[in-house]
Design a protein around this motif. Structure first.
Motif, PDB file in Angstrom:
ATOM      1  N   VAL A   1       0.826  -1.209   0.000  1.00 45.08           N
ATOM      2  CA  VAL A   1       0.000   0.000   0.000  1.00 45.08           C
ATOM      3  C   VAL A   1       0.861   1.260   0.000  1.00 45.08           C
ATOM      4  CG1 VAL A   1      -1.826   1.283   1.170  1.00 45.08           C
ATOM      5  CG2 VAL A   1      -1.851  -1.227   1.193  1.00 45.08           C
ATOM      6  N   PHE A   2       1.702   1.414   1.018  1.00 40.70           N
ATOM      7  CA  PHE A   2       2.462   2.654   1.178  1.00 40.70           C
ATOM      8  C   PHE A   2       3.526   2.841   0.102  1.00 40.70           C
ATOM      9  CE2 PHE A   2       1.701   2.360   6.060  1.00 40.70           C
ATOM     10  CZ  PHE A   2       0.368   2.617   5.851  1.00 40.70           C
ATOM     11  N   ILE A   3       4.049   1.763  -0.447  1.00 43.44           N
ATOM     12  CA  ILE A   3       5.049   1.875  -1.513  1.00 43.44           C
ATOM     13  C   ILE A   3       4.411   1.549  -2.869  1.00 43.44           C
ATOM     14  CG2 ILE A   3       7.217   0.989  -2.449  1.00 43.44           C
ATOM     15  CD1 ILE A   3       8.181   0.549   0.403  1.00 43.44           C
ATOM     16  N   GLY A   4       3.888   0.328  -3.018  1.00 41.38           N
ATOM     17  CA  GLY A   4       3.353  -0.087  -4.311  1.00 41.38           C
ATOM     18  C   GLY A   4       2.245   0.803  -4.836  1.00 41.38           C
ATOM     19  N   MET A   5       1.180   0.932  -4.070  1.00 38.14           N
ATOM     20  CA  MET A   5       0.019   1.678  -4.564  1.00 38.14           C
ATOM     21  C   MET A   5       0.256   3.177  -4.590  1.00 38.14           C
ATOM     22  SD  MET A   5      -3.091  -0.593  -2.981  1.00 38.14           S
ATOM     23  CE  MET A   5      -3.067  -2.386  -3.219  1.00 38.14           C
TER      24      MET A   5
ATOM     25  N   LEU B   1      -4.797  -0.695  -7.893  1.00 33.32           N
ATOM     26  CA  LEU B   1      -4.759  -1.805  -6.938  1.00 33.32           C
ATOM     27  C   LEU B   1      -3.965  -2.983  -7.500  1.00 33.32           C
ATOM     28  CD1 LEU B   1      -8.411  -1.809  -5.554  1.00 33.32           C
ATOM     29  CD2 LEU B   1      -6.333  -1.337  -4.247  1.00 33.32           C
ATOM     30  N   ILE B   2      -4.232  -3.352  -8.752  1.00 35.70           N
ATOM     31  CA  ILE B   2      -3.538  -4.488  -9.353  1.00 35.70           C
ATOM     32  C   ILE B   2      -2.050  -4.190  -9.519  1.00 35.70           C
ATOM     33  CG2 ILE B   2      -3.306  -5.882 -11.445  1.00 35.70           C
ATOM     34  CD1 ILE B   2      -6.336  -5.555 -11.833  1.00 35.70           C
ATOM     35  N   ALA B   3      -1.743  -3.025 -10.096  1.00 34.44           N
ATOM     36  CA  ALA B   3      -0.340  -2.664 -10.310  1.00 34.44           C
ATOM     37  C   ALA B   3       0.392  -2.502  -8.983  1.00 34.44           C
ATOM     38  CB  ALA B   3      -0.252  -1.367 -11.118  1.00 34.44           C
ATOM     39  N   GLY B   4      -0.292  -1.898  -7.995  1.00 41.32           N
ATOM     40  CA  GLY B   4       0.326  -1.729  -6.680  1.00 41.32           C
ATOM     41  C   GLY B   4       0.611  -3.053  -6.006  1.00 41.32           C
ATOM     42  N   PHE B   5      -0.291  -4.015  -6.180  1.00 41.61           N
ATOM     43  CA  PHE B   5      -0.076  -5.344  -5.590  1.00 41.61           C
ATOM     44  C   PHE B   5       1.119  -6.031  -6.248  1.00 41.61           C
ATOM     45  CE2 PHE B   5      -0.686  -9.913  -5.318  1.00 41.61           C
ATOM     46  CZ  PHE B   5      -0.930 -10.079  -3.962  1.00 41.61           C
ATOM     47  N   LEU B   6       1.203  -5.979  -7.574  1.00 43.63           N
ATOM     48  CA  LEU B   6       2.327  -6.586  -8.274  1.00 43.63           C
ATOM     49  C   LEU B   6       3.637  -5.876  -7.927  1.00 43.63           C
ATOM     50  CD1 LEU B   6       0.620  -7.111 -11.749  1.00 43.63           C
ATOM     51  CD2 LEU B   6       1.259  -8.896 -10.101  1.00 43.63           C
ATOM     52  N   HIS B   7       3.577  -4.567  -7.808  1.00 47.68           N
ATOM     53  CA  HIS B   7       4.738  -3.769  -7.403  1.00 47.68           C
ATOM     54  C   HIS B   7       5.194  -4.194  -6.009  1.00 47.68           C
ATOM     55  CE1 HIS B   7       6.647   0.503  -7.588  1.00 47.68           C
ATOM     56  NE2 HIS B   7       7.357  -0.274  -6.786  1.00 47.68           N
ATOM     57  N   GLY B   8       4.240  -4.356  -5.100  1.00 41.28           N
ATOM     58  CA  GLY B   8       4.568  -4.780  -3.749  1.00 41.28           C
ATOM     59  C   GLY B   8       5.160  -6.176  -3.718  1.00 41.28           C
ATOM     60  N   ALA B   9       4.615  -7.083  -4.538  1.00 45.52           N
ATOM     61  CA  ALA B   9       5.148  -8.442  -4.610  1.00 45.52           C
ATOM     62  C   ALA B   9       6.591  -8.420  -5.092  1.00 45.52           C
ATOM     63  CB  ALA B   9       4.289  -9.287  -5.541  1.00 45.52           C
ATOM     64  N   TYR B  10       6.879  -7.576  -6.081  1.00 47.81           N
ATOM     65  CA  TYR B  10       8.254  -7.424  -6.565  1.00 47.81           C
ATOM     66  C   TYR B  10       9.167  -6.947  -5.444  1.00 47.81           C
ATOM     67  CZ  TYR B  10      12.246  -5.169  -8.793  1.00 47.81           C
ATOM     68  OH  TYR B  10      13.519  -4.779  -9.120  1.00 47.81           O
ATOM     69  N   ASN B  11       8.705  -5.956  -4.678  1.00 50.55           N
ATOM     70  CA  ASN B  11       9.523  -5.420  -3.587  1.00 50.55           C
ATOM     71  C   ASN B  11       9.849  -6.488  -2.551  1.00 50.55           C
ATOM     72  OD1 ASN B  11       9.538  -2.844  -4.683  1.00 50.55           O
ATOM     73  ND2 ASN B  11       7.734  -2.176  -3.540  1.00 50.55           N
ATOM     74  N   VAL B  12       8.847  -7.270  -2.180  1.00 44.62           N
ATOM     75  CA  VAL B  12       9.049  -8.320  -1.175  1.00 44.62           C
ATOM     76  C   VAL B  12      10.012  -9.382  -1.699  1.00 44.62           C
ATOM     77  CG1 VAL B  12       7.927 -10.184   0.104  1.00 44.62           C
ATOM     78  CG2 VAL B  12       6.838  -7.938  -0.040  1.00 44.62           C
ATOM     79  N   LEU B  13       9.806  -9.809  -2.934  1.00 45.68           N
ATOM     80  CA  LEU B  13      10.670 -10.838  -3.519  1.00 45.68           C
ATOM     81  C   LEU B  13      12.103 -10.342  -3.656  1.00 45.68           C
ATOM     82  CD1 LEU B  13       8.230 -12.147  -6.269  1.00 45.68           C
ATOM     83  CD2 LEU B  13       9.054 -13.445  -4.288  1.00 45.68           C
ATOM     84  N   THR B  14      12.261  -9.083  -4.056  1.00 43.42           N
ATOM     85  CA  THR B  14      13.600  -8.517  -4.194  1.00 43.42           C
ATOM     86  C   THR B  14      14.304  -8.450  -2.846  1.00 43.42           C
ATOM     87  OG1 THR B  14      12.861  -7.185  -6.077  1.00 43.42           O
ATOM     88  CG2 THR B  14      14.908  -6.529  -5.016  1.00 43.42           C
ATOM     89  N   LEU B  15      13.551  -8.051  -1.825  1.00 41.75           N
ATOM     90  CA  LEU B  15      14.133  -8.001  -0.480  1.00 41.75           C
ATOM     91  C   LEU B  15      14.560  -9.397  -0.032  1.00 41.75           C
ATOM     92  CD1 LEU B  15      14.694  -6.161   1.987  1.00 41.75           C
ATOM     93  CD2 LEU B  15      12.414  -6.760   2.822  1.00 41.75           C
ATOM     94  N   ASN B  16      13.712 -10.386  -0.291  1.00 45.71           N
ATOM     95  CA  ASN B  16      14.032 -11.766   0.099  1.00 45.71           C
ATOM     96  C   ASN B  16      15.192 -12.351  -0.707  1.00 45.71           C
ATOM     97  OD1 ASN B  16      12.039 -11.854   2.057  1.00 45.71           O
ATOM     98  ND2 ASN B  16      10.496 -12.702   0.672  1.00 45.71           N
ATOM     99  N   SER B  17      15.418 -11.798  -1.902  1.00 43.82           N
ATOM    100  CA  SER B  17      16.507 -12.310  -2.739  1.00 43.82           C
ATOM    101  C   SER B  17      17.862 -11.754  -2.330  1.00 43.82           C
ATOM    102  CB  SER B  17      16.250 -11.977  -4.212  1.00 43.82           C
ATOM    103  OG  SER B  17      16.455 -10.594  -4.454  1.00 43.82           O
ATOM    104  N   ASN B  18      17.842 -10.820  -1.349  1.00 45.80           N
ATOM    105  CA  ASN B  18      19.086 -10.175  -0.904  1.00 45.80           C
ATOM    106  C   ASN B  18      19.805  -9.531  -2.094  1.00 45.80           C
ATOM    107  OD1 ASN B  18      21.124  -9.335   0.819  1.00 45.80           O
ATOM    108  ND2 ASN B  18      22.266 -11.263   0.665  1.00 45.80           N
ATOM    109  N   SER B  19      19.047  -8.641  -2.777  1.00 49.25           N
ATOM    110  CA  SER B  19      19.554  -7.944  -3.964  1.00 49.25           C
ATOM    111  C   SER B  19      20.005  -8.926  -5.040  1.00 49.25           C
ATOM    112  CB  SER B  19      20.691  -6.988  -3.586  1.00 49.25           C
ATOM    113  OG  SER B  19      20.229  -5.986  -2.710  1.00 49.25           O
TER     114      SER B  19
END
Length: 235
Positions: free
Chosen positions: A75-79, A183-201
């Protein structure tokens, strides 16, 4: 060297811009492309300020960590970022006479997203490069290449989705499609952020592969949306 880093930071956006402008059968005036790119860049600090305020508002609240993470990343970043990129187009070009075909909505949202990404990339280069070392050039090119294939592409694809739903609203009179797109783009954006964080860059294989899959699926979908708009408008 400062100008070099700025140019290098803007380069990924210019490359993607040259690719996606070819999708427009009737090229838009350069004046409006430049204006929208600039407004997209201006939207980046606006989004950052809103994110800072919103994230600060949940600090100290007794909320479950899962809820906090959802609010922050989705929400705060993606959307928020998708809304700010949309706002650049809404204020800058949507009511102009050049905004006359459904694919224009996707093109201008892409341009806005690339302006947004350009400023992000420049700031990333100044933040993550060690300008006191001899390896500066190689380090800067590595960061630029990585962002070209990841975060800049993410902005292109997420903005395209918002642009599609803006077109459904503006040209086809469909209701509540812009909020749906954000909403859709923000959710996908948020998913990217979470996955990127979990991938350790992108150092860990599994989440990195999921990021690649996510971007690939988004790219296929966006390509289909372009042709759907063309088909629906000219049939």
């Amino acid at each position: 060297m400062t100008l070099g880093l700025v140019a290098l930071g803007v380069l990924p956006s210019l490359v993607w811009l040259s690719i996606y402008l070819k999708e427009d059968d009737h090229p838009e005036p350069n004046k409006f492309i430049i204006k929208t790119f600039f407004l997209g860049a201006v939207a980046a600090p606006l989004a950052a300020g809103l994110e800072f305020l919103l994230i600060g508002s949940v600090k100290g609240l007794a909320l479950p960590s899962v809820l906090v993470n959802f609010l922050v990343f989705f929400v705060f970043i993606g959307m928020v970022e998708e809304y700010c990129k949309y706002l650049a187009v809404r204020l800058g070009v949507e009511r102009k006479s050049v905004f006359d075909e459904p694919t224009d909505a996707m093109i201008y949202l892409i341009v806005s997203g690339l302006g947004f990404a350009a400023l992000e990339n420049v700031l990333a280069l100044f933040h993550f490069t060690d300008r006191g070392t001899a390896a500066l050039v190689g380090q800067a090119f590595e960061i630029t290449a990585l962002r070209f294939l990841s975060s800049t592409l993410l902005h292109v694809l997420a903005s395209s989705i918002v642009g599609y739903y803006l077109a459904r609203s503006h040209f086809f009179g469909e209701k509540l499609t812009v909020p749906k797109g954000i909403l859709i783009a923000g959710f996908l954006h948020g998913a990217y952020n979470v996955l990127t964080l979990n991938s350790n860059s992108f150092q860990k294989i599994s989440p990195t592969l999921i990021v690649i899959l996510l971007l690939a699926l988004m790219a296929v979908w966006v390509n289909a949306l372009f042709y759907k708009l063309k088909r629906d408008f000219f049939k």
